[in-house]
Design an enzyme around this catalytic site. Structure first.
Site, short mmCIF file in Angstrom:
data_model
loop_
_atom_site.label_atom_id
_atom_site.label_comp_id
_atom_site.label_asym_id
_atom_site.label_seq_id
_atom_site.Cartn_x
_atom_site.Cartn_y
_atom_site.Cartn_z
N ALA A 1 -2.55 -0.50 6.31
CA ALA A 1 -3.90 -0.42 6.89
C ALA A 1 -3.89 0.50 8.11
O ALA A 1 -4.82 1.28 8.32
CB ALA A 1 -4.38 -1.81 7.28
N LYS B 1 0.80 -1.24 0.00
CA LYS B 1 0.00 0.00 0.00
C LYS B 1 0.83 1.29 0.00
O LYS B 1 0.39 2.30 -0.53
CB LYS B 1 -0.96 0.01 1.20
CG LYS B 1 -2.13 -0.93 0.99
CD LYS B 1 -3.10 -0.95 2.14
CE LYS B 1 -4.22 -1.90 1.79
NZ LYS B 1 -5.18 -2.11 2.85
N GLY C 1 -0.16 -2.38 14.97
CA GLY C 1 0.22 -2.37 13.56
C GLY C 1 0.65 -1.00 13.10
O GLY C 1 0.23 0.02 13.68
N ALA C 2 1.52 -0.98 12.09
CA ALA C 2 2.02 0.30 11.55
C ALA C 2 2.23 0.20 10.04
O ALA C 2 3.08 0.89 9.49
CB ALA C 2 3.31 0.68 12.26
N ASN D 1 3.80 -1.79 17.61
CA ASN D 1 4.14 -2.54 16.40
C ASN D 1 5.35 -3.43 16.65
O ASN D 1 6.20 -3.12 17.49
CB ASN D 1 4.44 -1.58 15.24
CG ASN D 1 4.45 -2.30 13.91
OD1 ASN D 1 3.53 -3.07 13.61
ND2 ASN D 1 5.47 -2.08 13.10
#
Ligand code: NAP
Length: 285
Positions: free
Chosen positions: A137, A71, A133-134, A157
């Protein structure tokens, strides 16, 4: 569905990608509206991403969704980036218009709609959020939370350098929001933050089909906090299961998948997406 020489091609680039429900959802939408198009999953290794983006232009692929781990990296190969995607620092949807590739981010809107639909969360004003998370998303989630007035966001993370980079990116844009980061392995800090958080969100791949789950000591999560796991395969992740066990309202990421898909479909086709058919396809998968 009739496939012939006029059939147009859409798809998703990811690695791994076999877990994705997006092909079922978009093919159901094409079928419902009688659009002569097909949507496929392409397993794209990070080292061939540039060539894969070239193939969008050369093969005339009309639209692409982007998932783990591309992404952020895909952005440098595109011609233009929407303000939302630039703001998040991540792209999950590419539209090809005569070889000109425009990157969008529909995860941001998809996430906000899903939290409202599943957890009745619309206004984040004054809320403290713990985000795991990092990656790509996480960037969409951070963008959504920052524009919706969250008071503080603490990122945990596995790789602390990635958490630092993402935290700096959003701190620079939102100086009035307290954004901190820690290594996921810092269990003392994690326990302390759980006790202060109104919302716990997993935006990491941990717990996804084929990935190990992370051990979150959910018993320390503040009473009446809500839990959102972006993962939708498996349908009930270990995190959602344990949150429900401790009587927290919790949801998986299926609605986010639906709403980001609806927005991507409308960007690509200019048609109103057949939401019910798309949801039915997701439930059947
Ligand atoms: P990404 O850019 O590749 O980032 C992956 C993230 O997961 C990173 O923070 C990574 O940590 C972490 N991670 C991976 N394996 C881990 C493990 N075993 N333990 C702890 N952390 C781990 O991927 P992404 O695009 O952000 O996607 C992340 C997840 O969200 C995927 O499961 C994806 O399917 C899901 N998602 C769902 C929706 C939806 O619509 N429901 C939308 C977007 C994404 P490191 O930085 O240490 O590598």
């Amino acid at each position: 569905m009739m496939i012939n020489s006029s059939t147009e091609l859409y798809g998703i680039f990811g690695h791994p990608v076999k877990h994705s429900f997006s092909p079922a959802m978009h093919n159901a939408a094409f079928k419902e509206l009688g659009i002569n198009s097909v949507y496929l999953a392409f397993d794209i290794l990070p080292e061939i991403l540039e060539y894969a983006v070239g193939s969008i232009r050369h093969l005339g692929i009309k639209g692409i969704n982007v998932t783990i781990p591309h992404k952020q990296n895909i952005m440098k190969y595109l011609d233009e980036i929407s303000p939302e995607a630039r703001h998040a620092g991540a792209v999950n949807t590419v539209k090809n218009t005569g070889g000109y590739l425009y990157g969008h981010n529909t995860d941001v809107g998809g996430f906000l709609k899903a939290l409202e639909a599943d957890l009745k969360l619309k206004d984040f004003t004054g809320r403290s959020v713990l985000l795991i998370g990092a990656g790509g998303a996480a960037r969409a989630v951070l963008s959504a939370l920052c524009i919706s007035g969250a008071k503080s966001i603490t990122i945990f993370n596995r790789s602390v350098d990635k958490a630092a980079a993402v935290s700096q990116y959003f701190c620079e844009q939102f100086k009035n929001i307290c954004i901190e980061y820690y290594k996921l392995g810092d269990s003392d800090k994690l326990t302390e933050c759980l006790g202060k958080s109104d919302i716990l969100i997993n935006s990491s791949s941990a717990g996804m089909l084929g990935y190990e789950s992370i051990d979150i000591p959910i018993q320390y999560l503040k009473k009446n906090s809500r839990v959102y796991d972006l993962i939708y395969n498996p349908r009930e992740t270990e995190l959602v299961k344990s949150a429900r066990l401790f009587r927290h309202e919790a949801s998986n990421g299926l609605s986010m998948l639906l709403y980001q898909g609806v927005e991507s479909f409308e960007i690509w086709t200019g048609e109103k997406a057949p939401v019910d058919s798309m949801l039915k396809a997701l439930i059947k998968e």
